[in-house]
Design an enzyme around this catalytic site. Structure first.
Site, PDB file in Angstrom:
ATOM      1  CG  ASN A 209      -0.185  -0.131   2.518  1.00  0.00           C
ATOM      2  OD1 ASN A 209       0.581   0.750   2.905  1.00  0.00           O
ATOM      3  ND2 ASN A 209      -0.390  -1.255   3.212  1.00  0.00           N
ATOM      4  CE  LYS A 336      -8.371  -0.741  12.643  1.00  0.00           C
ATOM      5  NZ  LYS A 336      -7.535  -0.139  11.550  1.00  0.00           N
TER       6      LYS A 336
END
Length: 399
Positions: A209, A336
């Site tokens: 990424n 999260k």
């Protein structure tokens, strides 16, 4: 707090140089060991003898006037210092330091030191507010230099405004505070992950990424400056290790998981800022894949959810996660926070310009398990890191 601290005091050419004599006295009264550098401009206003009499050391004025033939003067001074103070600092030295110019003893020593640098500007109000001077100061702030703001009042040039050198007592107070802050994390252990991971496909290709690691490295630097014992688990990035930080280099998500887990138990603060690959190829090819007609399909499998595992094994640790989102950032961040049993989550919207991956700036929203929310406005990643570490200190309850 300054007892036995080794301080290099650099004095540049301005009328406020006379205050540096009093500053030298104040520092020595506090128990500091002070070595003084005078630039050519400073010598037009003050003499070395005054500083020598107070500091009880030779005064340094010339790059080529080596006091000890067994040492390189500017390197020895740079390595010796616990703190480096420039007071008064003219626009000239600020510009040199910001642009890496080393043409005299002070500028070469500044570029060589790794000690914290404190800069106390003194100049005409219009000079101080000039765009070039402000740009140079901002550049130095982003690199970690600390500025002791000038006072407002009557200036030697006849103007009234901001530009008066801070008083010696004020400068000493700032330096004392810097050592007080350092002790805030002096008995704490901090574990931080940073950067991307890479999952190999074949010898020339990998899955990864855009993470640069800059945010995590800034967090490690900020924690170390506050005295913490910092361990930094870094994915493949081209960044220098912050001073005083133990670095563990990894490549894959599994390597990062093992490194984080093996260092997890005795930590006080754990910050998972790395962008870990969620998937890896089921099969890794030993030879380079050749082009072929039609589409190419590669099967992927899940990697270990490091943050989830850390949350499940959490004991005394204050655990912080990062969430890089592009839509519904608050919703996904809060999800999260709960799902992974975190104490805090740092959320950034990486679809926004200047936020997140690769860049030098960031803007984040911090949510805690206790229900607190705080938005940190767009700033350099170093500034954001300092704000985050201070918030976590408050949340942990460090005094």
């Amino acid at each position: 707090m300054l007892t036995n601290k080794k301080i290099v005091l650099a004095v540049t050419g301005g009328i406020a140089a006379y205050k540096a004599i009093a500053l030298t006295s104040k520092l020595t009264q506090q128990g500091a060991d002070v070595r003084v550098i005078l630039t050519g401009g400073a010598l037009q206003f003050v003499t070395p003898l005054s500083f020598q009499a107070i500091s009880r050391h030779d005064v340094y004025t010339d790059t080529f006037d080596e006091k000890n033939p067994r040492e390189i003067q500017h390197i020895q001074l740079a390595d010796w210092a616990d703190l480096f103070v420039v007071a008064p600092a003219t626009a000239n030295i600020i510009g040199k330091y910001a642009n890496g110019i080393a043409d005299d003893l002070l500028s070469t020593t500044l570029l060589a030191t790794e000690a914290p640098v404190f800069i106390a500007p003194a100049m005409n109000v219009h000079m101080y507010h000039h765009e070039a001077v402000q740009t140079n100061m901002n550049a130095l702030k982003e690199r970690g230099s600390h500025f002791i703001e000038p006072n407002e009042g009557y200036l030697a040039c006849g103007y009234v405004g901001k530009g008066r050198l801070a008083e010696p007592e004020e400068i000493v107070a700032v330096l004392n505070d810097s050592f007080s802050l350092t002790k805030q994390l002096s008995d704490k252990k901090v574990l931080i992950s940073a950067g991307p991971t890479r999952e190999q496909i074949d010898p020339v290709r990998f899955f990864t990424n855009h993470s640069s690691g800059k945010m995590g490295f800034s967090l490690a630097e900020a924690a170390a400056e506050l005295g913490a014992e910092v361990t930094l688990v870094a994915g493949p990035v081209q960044l220098a290790t912050p001073r005083g930080v133990k670095r563990i280099d990894v490549i894959t998500a599994e390597q990062m998981y093992q490194a984080m887990l093996s260092n997890y138990d005795n930590q006080d603060l754990v910050i998972m800022s790395a962008a870990v690959a969620d998937y890896r190829p089921v099969k890794t090819f030993e030879q380079k894949l050749k082009k072929q007609a039609g589409t190419l399909q590669i099967e992927f499998e899940r990697t270990t959810d490091i943050l989830l595992e850390l949350g499940q094994q959490k004991k005394q640790q204050y655990l912080v996660g990062f969430a890089a989102e592009t839509t519904d950032v608050e919703y996904y961040g809060k999800e999260k926070l709960t799902k992974k049993q975190l104490d805090a989550i740092v959320i950034n919207d990486v679809s926004q310009e200047g936020v997140g991956f690769q860049g030098d700036t960031n803007e984040v929203l911090v949510m805690t398990k206790a229900g607190k929310e705080k938005k940190l406005a767009l700033a350099s990643k170093k500034v954001i890191a300092e704000q985050l570490i201070r918030q976590f200190i408050d949340d942990i309850g460090v005094e």
